[in-house]
Design a protein around this motif. Structure first.
Motif, short mmCIF file in Angstrom:
data_model
loop_
_atom_site.label_atom_id
_atom_site.label_comp_id
_atom_site.label_asym_id
_atom_site.label_seq_id
_atom_site.Cartn_x
_atom_site.Cartn_y
_atom_site.Cartn_z
N GLU A 297 0.84 -1.20 0.00
CA GLU A 297 0.00 0.00 0.00
C GLU A 297 0.87 1.24 0.00
OE1 GLU A 297 -3.82 -1.77 2.53
OE2 GLU A 297 -2.22 -0.68 3.56
N MET A 298 0.30 2.35 -0.49
CA MET A 298 1.03 3.61 -0.49
C MET A 298 1.27 4.06 0.95
SD MET A 298 2.39 5.94 -2.43
CE MET A 298 1.60 5.82 -4.03
N PRO A 299 2.54 4.20 1.36
CA PRO A 299 2.80 4.55 2.76
C PRO A 299 2.49 6.01 3.05
CG PRO A 299 4.86 4.45 1.55
CD PRO A 299 3.78 4.02 0.59
N GLY A 300 2.11 6.27 4.30
CA GLY A 300 1.94 7.64 4.78
C GLY A 300 3.18 8.08 5.51
N GLU A 301 3.03 8.97 6.47
CA GLU A 301 4.15 9.51 7.21
C GLU A 301 4.87 8.41 7.99
OE1 GLU A 301 5.01 13.16 10.37
OE2 GLU A 301 2.96 12.61 9.82
N GLU A 302 6.21 8.38 7.85
CA GLU A 302 7.08 7.40 8.51
C GLU A 302 6.68 5.96 8.20
OE1 GLU A 302 8.10 8.03 12.57
OE2 GLU A 302 8.18 10.20 12.37
N GLY A 303 6.08 5.74 7.05
CA GLY A 303 5.74 4.39 6.62
C GLY A 303 4.44 3.84 7.17
N TYR A 304 3.79 4.58 8.08
CA TYR A 304 2.50 4.11 8.60
C TYR A 304 1.44 4.23 7.51
CZ TYR A 304 4.40 4.10 13.33
OH TYR A 304 5.14 3.83 14.45
N PRO A 305 0.43 3.38 7.53
CA PRO A 305 -0.61 3.47 6.49
C PRO A 305 -1.39 4.77 6.61
CG PRO A 305 -1.24 1.90 8.20
CD PRO A 305 0.19 2.27 8.47
N ALA A 306 -1.96 5.19 5.50
CA ALA A 306 -2.70 6.45 5.49
C ALA A 306 -3.94 6.39 6.37
CB ALA A 306 -3.11 6.79 4.05
N TYR A 307 -4.43 5.19 6.66
CA TYR A 307 -5.64 5.05 7.47
C TYR A 307 -5.33 4.89 8.96
CZ TYR A 307 -4.28 0.22 6.32
OH TYR A 307 -3.57 -0.94 6.10
N LEU A 308 -4.10 5.18 9.39
CA LEU A 308 -3.74 5.03 10.80
C LEU A 308 -4.67 5.84 11.71
CD1 LEU A 308 -1.83 4.22 13.15
CD2 LEU A 308 -0.46 6.24 12.57
N GLY A 309 -4.90 7.11 11.37
CA GLY A 309 -5.74 7.96 12.21
C GLY A 309 -7.16 7.44 12.34
N SER A 310 -7.73 6.95 11.23
CA SER A 310 -9.10 6.47 11.28
C SER A 310 -9.20 5.17 12.09
CB SER A 310 -9.65 6.25 9.87
OG SER A 310 -8.91 5.26 9.19
N ARG A 311 -8.18 4.31 12.02
CA ARG A 311 -8.20 3.07 12.82
C ARG A 311 -8.10 3.40 14.32
NH1 ARG A 311 -6.70 -1.65 9.95
NH2 ARG A 311 -7.85 -1.56 7.97
N LEU A 312 -7.25 4.35 14.67
CA LEU A 312 -7.15 4.76 16.07
C LEU A 312 -8.48 5.34 16.55
CD1 LEU A 312 -3.61 6.38 16.25
CD2 LEU A 312 -4.45 4.57 17.74
N ALA A 313 -9.10 6.15 15.70
CA ALA A 313 -10.39 6.75 16.08
C ALA A 313 -11.45 5.68 16.27
CB ALA A 313 -10.82 7.75 15.01
N GLN A 314 -11.44 4.67 15.42
CA GLN A 314 -12.43 3.59 15.56
C GLN A 314 -12.28 2.89 16.91
OE1 GLN A 314 -11.83 1.03 12.18
NE2 GLN A 314 -12.51 2.57 10.72
N PHE A 315 -11.04 2.77 17.39
CA PHE A 315 -10.82 2.15 18.69
C PHE A 315 -11.32 3.05 19.82
CE2 PHE A 315 -7.83 2.00 22.36
CZ PHE A 315 -8.26 0.80 22.90
N TYR A 316 -10.85 4.29 19.87
CA TYR A 316 -11.20 5.17 20.99
C TYR A 316 -12.67 5.57 20.98
CZ TYR A 316 -6.35 5.74 22.46
OH TYR A 316 -5.08 5.51 22.95
N GLU A 317 -13.27 5.64 19.81
CA GLU A 317 -14.68 6.04 19.76
C GLU A 317 -15.62 4.97 20.31
OE1 GLU A 317 -16.10 8.94 19.08
OE2 GLU A 317 -14.09 9.74 18.95
N ARG A 318 -15.11 3.76 20.50
CA ARG A 318 -15.95 2.72 21.10
C ARG A 318 -16.05 2.88 22.62
NH1 ARG A 318 -14.38 -2.84 17.90
NH2 ARG A 318 -15.85 -3.75 19.42
N ALA A 319 -15.26 3.78 23.19
CA ALA A 319 -15.41 4.12 24.61
C ALA A 319 -16.60 5.05 24.76
CB ALA A 319 -14.14 4.78 25.13
N GLY A 320 -17.00 5.31 26.01
CA GLY A 320 -18.06 6.28 26.24
C GLY A 320 -19.00 5.87 27.36
#
Length: 591
Positions: free
Chosen positions: A350-373
């Motif tokens: 896949e096309m790498p993002g910053e420092e080789g992390y995938p471009a969807y890193l932020g959305s995956r993290l958000a999916q995890f934290y948004e399940r809290a509440g």
């Protein structure tokens, strides 16, 4: 019924296996790879080719070996028997596997996640003729002395109760029979399954109200987290991230803790396993393991399973939140989880993002934290539960410009920034009070004022202002020296030192100081700030700053943190009396 797909391997690249002949399979289906039956998950589809993330060691696999799709997504089993257990990242029971195969986990081993033979005493809360719907409680099981397992109606199920089967039942035996709206008879057991990548539904998400009391003075006073909130603990190696997460797991006033060791060293998980059974819950006196679920996916385990471990943990946590419990999940650390994402993304080309992390890193993290509440649960009756998510972040060299740290800070509302310079000074917890923040602070201050003391928000504001003034004065001292400061500024530095060393510093390994109740925190903070206030008045009346610094009562304040709770109020009263006497004596001496 879904048709299973039989394919064969065409390529193996570390934890990534590509198989052809998988046209009938779906994204995120669980597959069994090779004759060994290695567990994998489909993460990409191109025509009849499936890219499979394998959660076990793939050494020795080759083209032509079979791949079988199970036709179901990666799911966890939810039933009595979860609490007190230790699982790996894909919910395999590690203790049961050890009993079967020894200390090393053989590839492809299969074992029941939860014990099918153990009988639980099911106490029904419904009776024949009751109308039930998803989320309603069918009955209870006393899973541990601390956790009453509330057996719920699975999502998508509704009907009329026709028969109740109380008493000793296994998790797969029916406990209630119902008649569905279509007129069919259906058996409901205690065991449920839920796909880990899909959040469990709730009726309404509520703004977090009260604080999650952690027993850690720096956190509860300056940077509190609300129940149902999200927090991150970034910091360099050796700054105490894991110890803080252990402290939060031990002493937070939640009903249940899910602790995920995601990619960290095995000895850290060993510490948890050795300590938690020995430690007592401060409210009940029972072992902390009686309210803990552990998920171990250490750095020597297959890297791909780290990605699943986060979802496994939060799905279990959501399940207990749906029962109406206050749950906390500790993820140590999300950086190692992100590294697993990066490795798989690279192997998928896949096309790498910053420092080789995938471009969807932020959305995956958000999916995890948004399940809290804090949520109102899906059920006929009104029931609320909270899920608080706390993730450690391990940026290389403590650099907060790291993509994982930056993406996390855009999501969470509490930032406990650990400072290596504080850690080198042996100031623990090494939370930097100048860079950390909590967006829940105002709301929590209101709760503290109402439930602890109306003076709380005043003390909080005054203390943080003193620490900020200390930072400014230290810059001046570096330039022109301490003697150039006015007596008032010199005294502020001394009062700030008392606040740091006598209040904020906390010894996690001391039997008494490891935990501080709200009353003890209030009493300690009042005494430290009383010294500051009385000292300013004494300076105005001509008392020398050196005299104030040398007051004998200072030693009593410094040792106050090690006074047990049952003797604290008496000790605090003695110090207040000593304050009044010594300040009065010094001021009379000036006159």
């Amino acid at each position: 019924m879904k048709k299973f797909s039989n394919g064969k391997i065409v390529k193996v690249s570390g934890p990534l296996v590509i198989a052809e002949g998988m046209r009938d399979a779906d994204m995120f289906d669980v597959v069994r790879v090779s004759d060994l039956g290695l567990i994998g998950e489909i993460i990409e589809m191109h025509g009849d080719r499936a890219s499979i993330q394998v959660y076990e060691e793939t050494a020795g696999l080759g083209p032509g070996e079979p791949v079988l799709s199970t036709g179901a997504p990666l799911s966890v089993e939810l039933a009595p028997g979860l609490v007190g257990e230790i699982f790996d990242g894909i919910q395999r029971p590690l203790e049961r596997i050890r009993d079967i195969a020894g200390n090393n986990i053989p590839r492809g081993i299969q074992a029941d996640v939860l014990d099918r033979s153990r009988q639980w005493d099911f106490v029904p809360t419904v009776q024949p003729g009751d109308e039930i719907a998803a989320g309603d409680i069918l009955g209870t099981v006393q899973e541990t002395p601390l956790i009453e397992h509330r057996v719920m109606v699975p999502h998508g199920v509704r009907g009329t109760v026709t028969e109740v089967l109380p008493g000793a039942r296994t998790i797969v035996e029916p406990v209630v029979r119902i008649r569905t709206p279509e007129g069919e008879s259906s058996d409901l057991a205690m065991l449920q399954r839920w796909p880990v990548r899909r959040g469990r539904p709730y009726a309404e998400k509520i703004t977090p109200r009260g604080p999650m009391i952690t027993g850690q003075r720096a956190i509860d006073t300056f940077f509190p987290i609300a129940r149902g909130g999200t927090a991150a603990i970034p910091g360099p190696f050796g700054s105490g991230k894991t110890v803080i997460q252990h402290q939060l797991a031990k002493w937070s006033d939640v009903d249940l803790v899910v602790y995920i060791g995601c990619g960290e060293r095995g000895n850290e998980m060993t510490d948890v396993l050795m300590e938690f059974p020995e430690l007592k819950d401060p409210k009940s006196g029972e072992s902390l393991m009686k309210r803990t679920v552990l998920i171990a996916n250490t750095s020597d385990m297959p890297v791909a399973a780290r990605e699943a471990s986060i979802y496994t943990g939060i799905t279990i946590a959501e399940y207990f939140r749906d029962m109406g419990y206050n749950v906390a999940i500790m993820a140590d650390s999300t950086s190692r989880w992100a590294e697993a994402l990066r490795e798989m993304s690279g192997r998928l080309e896949e096309m790498p993002g910053e420092e080789g992390y995938p471009a969807y890193l932020g959305s995956r993290l958000a999916q995890f934290y948004e399940r809290a509440g804090h949520v109102r649960c899906v059920a006929t009756e009104h029931r609320e539960g909270t899920l608080t998510a706390i993730g450690a972040v391990s940026p290389p060299g403590g650099d907060l410009s790291d993509p994982v740290a930056q993406a996390t800070l855009r999501i969470v509302k509490v930032f406990w920034g650990l400072d290596s310079s504080l850690a080198y000074k042996r100031h623990f917890p090494a939370i930097n009070w100048l860079t950390s923040y909590s967006l829940y602070a105002d709301r929590v201050d209101d709760w503290m004022d109402a439930n602890v003391s109306p003076e709380w928000h005043v003390l909080h504001a005054e203390a943080i202002r003193l620490l900020q003034e200390e930072a400014e004065l230290e810059e001046i001292v570096k330039l022109v020296g301490l003697d150039s400061l006015s007596p008032l500024d010199q005294f502020k530095l001394e009062a700030a030192r008392s606040l740091r060393e006598d209040y904020l510093q906390q010894d996690s390994f001391d039997d008494v100081d490891t935990y501080a109740s709200l009353d003890k925190k209030l009493g300690m903070l009042q005494l430290v700030m009383e010294y500051y206030r009385q000292g300013i008045l004494a300076l105005e009346r001509g008392v020398a700053v050196r005299t104030l610094i040398a007051l004998p009562v200072r030693d009593l304040v410094a040792r106050l943190k090690f006074v047990p709770e049952e003797r604290f109020q008496a000790a605090a009263k003695d110090i207040r009396d000593a304050y009044l006497e010594q300040f009065r004596s010094e001021q009379q001496g000036v006159k």
